[in-house]
Design a protein around this motif. Structure first.
Motif, PDB file in Angstrom:
ATOM      1  N   VAL A  91       1.043  -1.167  -0.121  1.00  0.00           N
ATOM      2  CA  VAL A  91       0.126  -0.062  -0.391  1.00  0.00           C
ATOM      3  C   VAL A  91       0.928   1.036   0.115  1.00  0.00           C
ATOM      4  N   ALA A  92       1.320   0.908   0.783  1.00  0.00           N
ATOM      5  CA  ALA A  92       2.946   2.389   0.676  1.00  0.00           C
ATOM      6  C   ALA A  92       3.704   3.018  -0.818  1.00  0.00           C
ATOM      7  N   ASP A  93       3.660   4.259  -0.410  1.00  0.00           N
ATOM      8  CA  ASP A  93       3.988   5.135  -1.866  1.00  0.00           C
ATOM      9  C   ASP A  93       5.988   4.798  -1.133  1.00  0.00           C
ATOM     10  N   ASP A  94       6.180   3.751  -2.664  1.00  0.00           N
ATOM     11  CA  ASP A  94       7.577   3.264  -2.318  1.00  0.00           C
ATOM     12  C   ASP A  94       8.440   4.238  -2.782  1.00  0.00           C
ATOM     13  N   ARG A  95       8.133   5.506  -3.727  1.00  0.00           N
ATOM     14  CA  ARG A  95       8.789   6.069  -3.641  1.00  0.00           C
ATOM     15  C   ARG A  95       9.247   7.934  -2.517  1.00  0.00           C
ATOM     16  N   GLU A  96       7.983   7.373  -1.416  1.00  0.00           N
ATOM     17  CA  GLU A  96       8.223   7.860  -0.546  1.00  0.00           C
ATOM     18  C   GLU A  96       9.128   8.111   0.457  1.00  0.00           C
ATOM     19  N   VAL A  97       8.955   6.123   0.604  1.00  0.00           N
ATOM     20  CA  VAL A  97       9.359   5.687   1.097  1.00  0.00           C
ATOM     21  C   VAL A  97      11.701   5.787   1.139  1.00  0.00           C
ATOM     22  N   ALA A  98      10.884   5.498  -0.589  1.00  0.00           N
ATOM     23  CA  ALA A  98      13.103   5.508  -0.319  1.00  0.00           C
ATOM     24  C   ALA A  98      13.310   6.513  -0.436  1.00  0.00           C
ATOM     25  N   ASN A  99      12.483   8.424  -0.414  1.00  0.00           N
ATOM     26  CA  ASN A  99      13.047   9.590  -0.309  1.00  0.00           C
ATOM     27  C   ASN A  99      13.398   9.612   1.191  1.00  0.00           C
ATOM     28  N   TYR A 100      11.851   8.823   1.797  1.00  0.00           N
ATOM     29  CA  TYR A 100      12.583   9.138   3.546  1.00  0.00           C
ATOM     30  C   TYR A 100      13.976   8.262   3.750  1.00  0.00           C
ATOM     31  N   LEU A 101      14.304   7.487   3.652  1.00  0.00           N
ATOM     32  CA  LEU A 101      15.568   6.919   3.872  1.00  0.00           C
ATOM     33  C   LEU A 101      16.489   6.698   3.125  1.00  0.00           C
TER      34      LEU A 101
END
Length: 172
Positions: A91-101
């Motif tokens: 469900v997560a927006d993986d682009r946002e997760v990658a940017n956050y990491l």
């Protein structure tokens, strides 16, 4: 993501370079008649490659790309990765997760001593209903790690105990 956007050609060039370095190390062990070290190097390389291949099951292509290119972008860290992933839609927006990491790692790198080597262990786990990425560093990092808030719809935990700092991001 602020990191360099590698072309396929550039990514293959870096991957070939890394692979050749590993082969040269194995050849060195063989030339020194150190079969056990050569065997261990082969097992370590195949383990890393299996983990990186397993990232596809996460079905978060931006996170997969971030993890696969991490070593080339963040040379201040020595990365180890383990994966235990069941393929499922996320469900997560993986682009946002990658940017956050990326933001977390850049914030850490900004306060670390550039003359030291920091071993970063990354554990990626996923079931059919949830995923989790853990970043583990030496506990001394906890005292200097800046607080990085997020508005993502994910869970964030941070602990410092047993000589290590653990940062976990998880979601569905």
């Amino acid at each position: 993501m602020d990191t360099k956007n590698y072309t396929v050609t550039e990514a293959l060039k870096f991957a070939r370079h890394d692979f050749l370095n590993e082969l040269q190390l194995i050849l060195l062990y063989i030339d020194l008649d150190n079969k056990e070290e050569a065997r261990n190097a082969i097992l370590a390389a195949t383990g890393r490659l299996r983990s990186m291949a397993m990232l596809e099951r996460l079905r978060m292509p931006s996170v997969e790309k971030w993890l696969n290119t991490f070593d080339w972008v963040h040379t201040e860290f020595s990365k180890q990765i383990t994966c235990d992933i069941v393929a499922a839609d996320r469900v997560a927006d993986d682009r946002e997760v990658a940017n956050y990491l990326e933001q977390v790692i850049r914030s850490l790198a900004a306060v670390l001593d550039p003359m030291d080597d920091y071993e970063l262990v990354i554990h990626v786990t996923a079931t059919d209903s949830e995923w989790r990425i853990q970043l583990v560093l030496d506990e001394t990092v906890a005292a200097i790690c800046p607080d990085i808030s997020t508005k993502l719809n994910v869970a964030i935990t941070e602990t410092a105990d047993h000589g290590q700092w653990t940062f976990t991001i998880s979601g569905r």
